[in-house]
Write a protein that holds these residues in place. Structure first.
Motif, PDB file in Angstrom:
ATOM      1  N   TRP A  87       0.832  -1.201   0.000  1.00  0.00           N
ATOM      2  CA  TRP A  87       0.000   0.000   0.000  1.00  0.00           C
ATOM      3  C   TRP A  87       0.867   1.253   0.000  1.00  0.00           C
ATOM      4  N   THR A 102      -5.704   9.494   0.719  1.00  0.00           N
ATOM      5  CA  THR A 102      -6.186   8.155   0.350  1.00  0.00           C
ATOM      6  C   THR A 102      -5.105   7.108   0.565  1.00  0.00           C
ATOM      7  N   VAL A 104      -3.984   3.611  -0.900  1.00  0.00           N
ATOM      8  CA  VAL A 104      -4.175   2.762  -2.073  1.00  0.00           C
ATOM      9  C   VAL A 104      -3.521   1.410  -1.796  1.00  0.00           C
ATOM     10  N   ASN A 106      -2.606  -2.373  -3.037  1.00  0.00           N
ATOM     11  CA  ASN A 106      -2.430  -3.189  -4.236  1.00  0.00           C
ATOM     12  C   ASN A 106      -2.270  -4.651  -3.843  1.00  0.00           C
ATOM     13  N   ASP A 131      -6.447  -3.048  -7.223  1.00  0.00           N
ATOM     14  CA  ASP A 131      -6.270  -1.928  -6.300  1.00  0.00           C
ATOM     15  C   ASP A 131      -7.544  -1.732  -5.486  1.00  0.00           C
ATOM     16  N   TYR A 133      -9.235   1.004  -2.120  1.00  0.00           N
ATOM     17  CA  TYR A 133      -9.039   2.347  -1.578  1.00  0.00           C
ATOM     18  C   TYR A 133      -9.680   2.489  -0.199  1.00  0.00           C
ATOM     19  N   LYS A 176     -12.599   4.776  -6.721  1.00  0.00           N
ATOM     20  CA  LYS A 176     -12.542   5.931  -5.824  1.00  0.00           C
ATOM     21  C   LYS A 176     -13.846   6.717  -5.803  1.00  0.00           C
TER      22      LYS A 176
END
Length: 204
Positions: A87, A102, A104, A106, A131, A133, A176
């Protein structure tokens, strides 16, 4: 979803003693699984009681989860294949969470050959890269750590019927924006919902 050997078969006896209590037989009460009088009654921390054999059979089917209230009294481990979770943070914020940035996440789930714990051992499966969020606030950071624990317990993904990696039963925001119908934000209840999903899987 599966569970570790410590909580299956005869090993359940030790786990139940550690997590709950052993109650004496009571001829005036019945087990809610077999509907008969208790035989070697076991009481979990959630206070629900079962015959030892009935609880053991339930663990073999459902894992170390109370059949009545879904309280998790042992370690659950899923069928997720090997992969990597990383992340990073970004300054831009998600709709509904202004000013915090944010997170993110992965997930890099490479393909390979299924192991013994998977649905079709020795068959090849295809991987995915996804991905997800989270808001970079206090609760988002807490959920991130819970998701990391779930990933380490092989609970985030599983292998589907077409021999491909798919999401399991812990929902992620993979967009998102667009709201819940697009698996995105704004969705003010998402963090509390995903916490409940994690709790059902023994992660809290």
């Amino acid at each position: 979803m599966s569970f570790t050997q410590d909580y299956s078969g005869s090993a359940l006896n030790g786990a139940a003693k550690e997590e709950g209590a052993t109650a004496g037989d009571n001829e005036d009460e019945n087990c809610c699984i077999c509907l008969d009088t208790f035989k070697n009654k076991k009481q979990l921390k959630c206070k629900h009681e079962f015959c030892e054999d009935c609880l053991s059979k339930s663990v073999e089917t459902m894992g170390p989860i109370c059949p009545l209230c879904k309280y998790v009294f042992g370690r659950i481990q899923g069928f997720q294949p090997d992969g990597k979770m990383t992340w990073k943070t970004k300054r831009t914020s998600l709709p509904g969470f202004p000013g915090c940035g944010t997170i993110v996440i992965n997930y890099d789930m490479q393909g390979g050959r299924q192991a013994a714990r998977h649905p079709n051992p020795s068959k090849r499966y295809s991987g995915i890269n996804r991905d997800a969020y989270l808001p970079n606030n206090e609760e988002g950071k807490e959920v991130l750590q819970l998701l990391k624990r779930a990933f380490d317990e092989y609970l985030i993904f599983t292998i589907g019927p077409d021999n491909e990696v798919i999401w399991h039963n812990i929902h992620h925001k993979t967009s998102k924006s667009g709201g819940p119908q697009c698996f995105g934000y704004p969705d003010p209840d998402y963090l509390s919902r995903v916490r409940e999903e994690l709790k059902v899987n023994g992660i809290e």
